[in-house]
Enzyme design. Structure first.
Site, PDB file in Angstrom:
ATOM      1  N   CYS A 229      51.104  39.543  43.095  1.00 32.92           N
ATOM      2  CA  CYS A 229      50.554  38.816  44.130  1.00 32.92           C
ATOM      3  C   CYS A 229      51.492  37.849  45.153  1.00 32.92           C
ATOM      4  O   CYS A 229      51.058  37.008  45.830  1.00 32.92           O
ATOM      5  CB  CYS A 229      49.292  37.805  43.578  1.00 32.92           C
TER       6      CYS A 229
ATOM      7  N   HIS B  83      47.742  31.504  47.166  1.00 37.65           N
ATOM      8  CA  HIS B  83      47.336  32.896  46.822  1.00 37.65           C
ATOM      9  C   HIS B  83      45.940  32.981  46.645  1.00 37.65           C
ATOM     10  O   HIS B  83      45.339  31.928  45.853  1.00 37.65           O
ATOM     11  CB  HIS B  83      47.991  33.619  45.548  1.00 37.65           C
TER      12      HIS B  83
ATOM     13  N   ASN C 223      40.507  38.666  46.184  1.00 36.80           N
ATOM     14  CA  ASN C 223      41.736  38.947  46.048  1.00 36.80           C
ATOM     15  C   ASN C 223      42.435  40.234  46.287  1.00 36.80           C
ATOM     16  O   ASN C 223      42.167  41.180  45.852  1.00 36.80           O
ATOM     17  CB  ASN C 223      41.800  38.742  44.720  1.00 36.80           C
TER      18      ASN C 223
END
Length: 339
Positions: free
Chosen positions: A116, A257, A287
């Protein structure tokens, strides 16, 4: 010789057409909209459903839109960096496939695997390459097909992930006080047990056993990841603020993020920066790993003004983490109108 600063001069993104919302997901696994929304903030996610298409397809779509929007000569692109956890193949690199599809003649390409944090790390690398004076223009892409490594029988993880890609153009300028200001990145190797895919690598190659036992999907211990993520991202941002003699009031926007709304809110609270300054689109995309940050830039580009201080921060598998301080270089509203 004037110092070269590295600046983002354009942003573009791509998400698949198919929308998997919480209602449909609740028919696939034992969950419901209220459970997902209250725990994650996610209402829907985009899924690349077409057979035979992978991460490079979405990355290429984003890059093509970027080139069209910025109107730069493709032959002036010196490199393509693709941050991804879900490459099309073990080899060749996804970046090489994207380059080939775009028909770039004067560039080289490579992937960055940092989960990520991938896009933020790749952006930092690209900026340093530009600052060296060797490269004129670099395309940085964050792209992931997370649905390919998501177990839709696992109610704890399958609501989290979606597919998408975002791209930015990084160029050099001698104009002062814009572009990359500073970065601070760290890795804690203790994270392996808490967030990983058990099989498919050289330690545990693919086999009938690994497929039958569903070992090729993301495994996560959510509470541990949450605790580490909030602490790391908050601390990393504090380092940059103190190192550059800035306060929370000097920050115009925070690009976190997009892992979980609760994590984002906890980081905001830890930093003392109001959520009004924290950019959030997790409700629409979930996500998307390395694609999260460039998709945030794409969605909120119209809000950015030249000179805005933007804090990037992320945390991911391997317990990679970090923060990046960037001063925006152009009027975002004018550029966003070209979408």
């Amino acid at each position: 010789m004037a110092r070269i600063n590295a600046v983002i001069t354009g942003v573009a993104g791509y998400v698949p057409d198919y929308i998997l919302n919480n209602e449909e997901l609740s028919r696939m696994v034992d969950t419901n909209d209220e459970w997902i929304t209250t725990r994650t903030g996610i209402k829907e996610r985009r899924i690349l459903t077409e057979e035979g298409l992978g991460t490079s397809y979405m990355a290429r779509k984003a890059a093509k839109l970027l080139l069209k929007k910025t109107e730069v000569d493709p032959d002036t692109i010196g490199a393509i960096l693709v941050a991804t956890t879900t490459p099309d193949y073990v080899h060749p690199s996804t970046a090489s496939i994207v380059l080939g599809k775009l028909g770039l003649k004067n560039a080289f390409a490579f992937d960055i695997s940092a989960a990520c944090c991938g896009f933020m790390y790749a952006l930092d690398v690209a900026c340093k390459m530009i600052q060296s004076g060797v490269y004129k223009r670099i395309i940085v892409i964050g792209a992931d097909k997370m649905s390919a490594i998501t177990d839709y029988r696992d109610r704890a993880t399958c609501p989290l992930f979606g597919d998408g890609a975002g791209a930015v153009l990084v160029e050099g300028t001698t104009e002062e006080n814009i572009g990359l200001v500073d970065s601070y990145h760290r890795t804690d190797g203790k994270g392996l047990p808490f967030l990983h895919i058990k099989a498919g690598g050289s330690v545990c190659p693919s086999s009938r056993f690994t497929v039958d036992h569903r070992l090729h999907y993301t495994y996560q211990e959510g509470r541990t990841v949450f605790r580490y993520a909030v602490t790391a991202m908050g601390d990393d941002c504090d380092v940059l603020l103190k190192r550059n003699n800035l306060t929370k009031d000097d920050i115009a926007h925070v690009v976190c993020h997009q892992a979980n709304l609760r994590i984002i809110e906890a980081v905001s609270k830890r930093l003392g920066i109001p959520m009004e300054k924290v950019l959030v689109n997790i409700q629409h995309y979930g996500n998307t790993s390395a694609a999260c940050m460039p998709l945030v830039l794409w969605d909120f580009e119209s809000q950015f003004k030249k000179g805005d201080n933007i804090l990037f921060t992320a945390f991911g598998a391997g317990f990679v983490n970090g923060a990046l301080l960037y001063k925006w270089a152009y009027d975002g509203k004018t550029a966003a109108d070209k979408k």
